[in-house]
Design a protein around this motif. Structure first.
Motif: not given
Length: 237
Positions: A47-53, A99-102, A182-185
């Motif tokens: 799982i990779s992540a994108t972080v937006k500030l 890539n959470v679904r995999n 994709d999604a995240g908190p």
């Protein structure tokens, strides 16, 4: 609630990372008023992540009211208020996991997990970052004396949750509901007020904000495992 007096010596707060986690580090990135930071997966296929500030508020002038719920000096948050305030300042963060679904254990439909408590802290994402706020005492013409500058720093300050959106099951539910994205908190920071003692005839202004060493942490047996996604930043506003 009064404003704490913070001297020129740096004020620091520390948050310990959970033991036994995977730490994912990314290289330095550019600094902008809105910054998008990409953090790779800890291993191939992970799982990779994108972080937006974004959404930073840098009060100018700086004259916070610790009791105000409205107006330009607002520092207090209303119920379901998840924003930095005009009086105290802060910033917002959006995390998107890829890539959470995999991953092993992910189900495209149905209950997230019959054993996944909604309110258990071990099943929430958390976030933290280093911050630095610079304050200046401006003269009426806009000049300032650097000897009166104040820098307030925190080390790994916890970011606040937006409602229940930090729950792991909320992210999984979003992935199930919207299979094409994709999604995240999301998270945010509303800074505590500080007292800036300016000489007579000058006015306190927050000159800038720096956010660095951003960390997003998961510590759950379900899908995400125990992982820290980390990026040095920085983000300036």
């Amino acid at each position: 609630m009064g404003m704490p007096r913070i001297p020129g010596v740096l004020a620091r707060a520390a948050v310990a990372l959970l033991a036994g986690v995977t730490l994912v580090l990314a290289g330095p990135g550019p600094a902008h008023a809105t910054a998008t930071l990409n953090i790779p997966a800890p291993q191939p296929g992970g799982i990779s992540a994108t972080v937006k500030l974004f959404g930073a508020k840098v009060p100018q002038p700086y004259n916070p009211d610790p009791t105000a719920y409205t107006g330009d000096r607002k520092c207090r948050l209303l119920y379901h208020d998840y924003e930095p305030t005009a009086g105290c300042g802060g910033f917002k963060v959006e995390v998107t996991f890829h890539n959470v679904r995999n991953q092993l254990g992910y189900q495209p439909s149905g209950p997230v997990s019959p054993e996944l408590p909604i309110t258990d802290g071990q099943y929430k994402f958390s976030a933290s970052a280093d911050t630095a706020r610079t304050f200046r005492c401006l003269r009426p013409g806009g000049g300032f004396d650097p000897r009166h500058n104040l820098v307030v720093r925190t080390t790994q300050q916890p970011l606040s949750n937006n409602y229940y959106f930090a729950d792991v099951d909320w992210t999984i539910s979003e992935l199930q509901t919207y299979p094409d994205r994709d999604a995240g908190p999301p998270f945010y920071v509303n800074f505590a007020p500080v007292e800036v003692n300016c000489p007579q005839g000058t006015t306190a202004h927050q000159y800038g904000l720096k956010v660095s060493n951003i960390k997003i942490t998961a510590h759950t047996p379900y899908v995400f495992g125990s992982t820290v996604w980390a990026h040095p930043g920085p983000y300036y506003a």
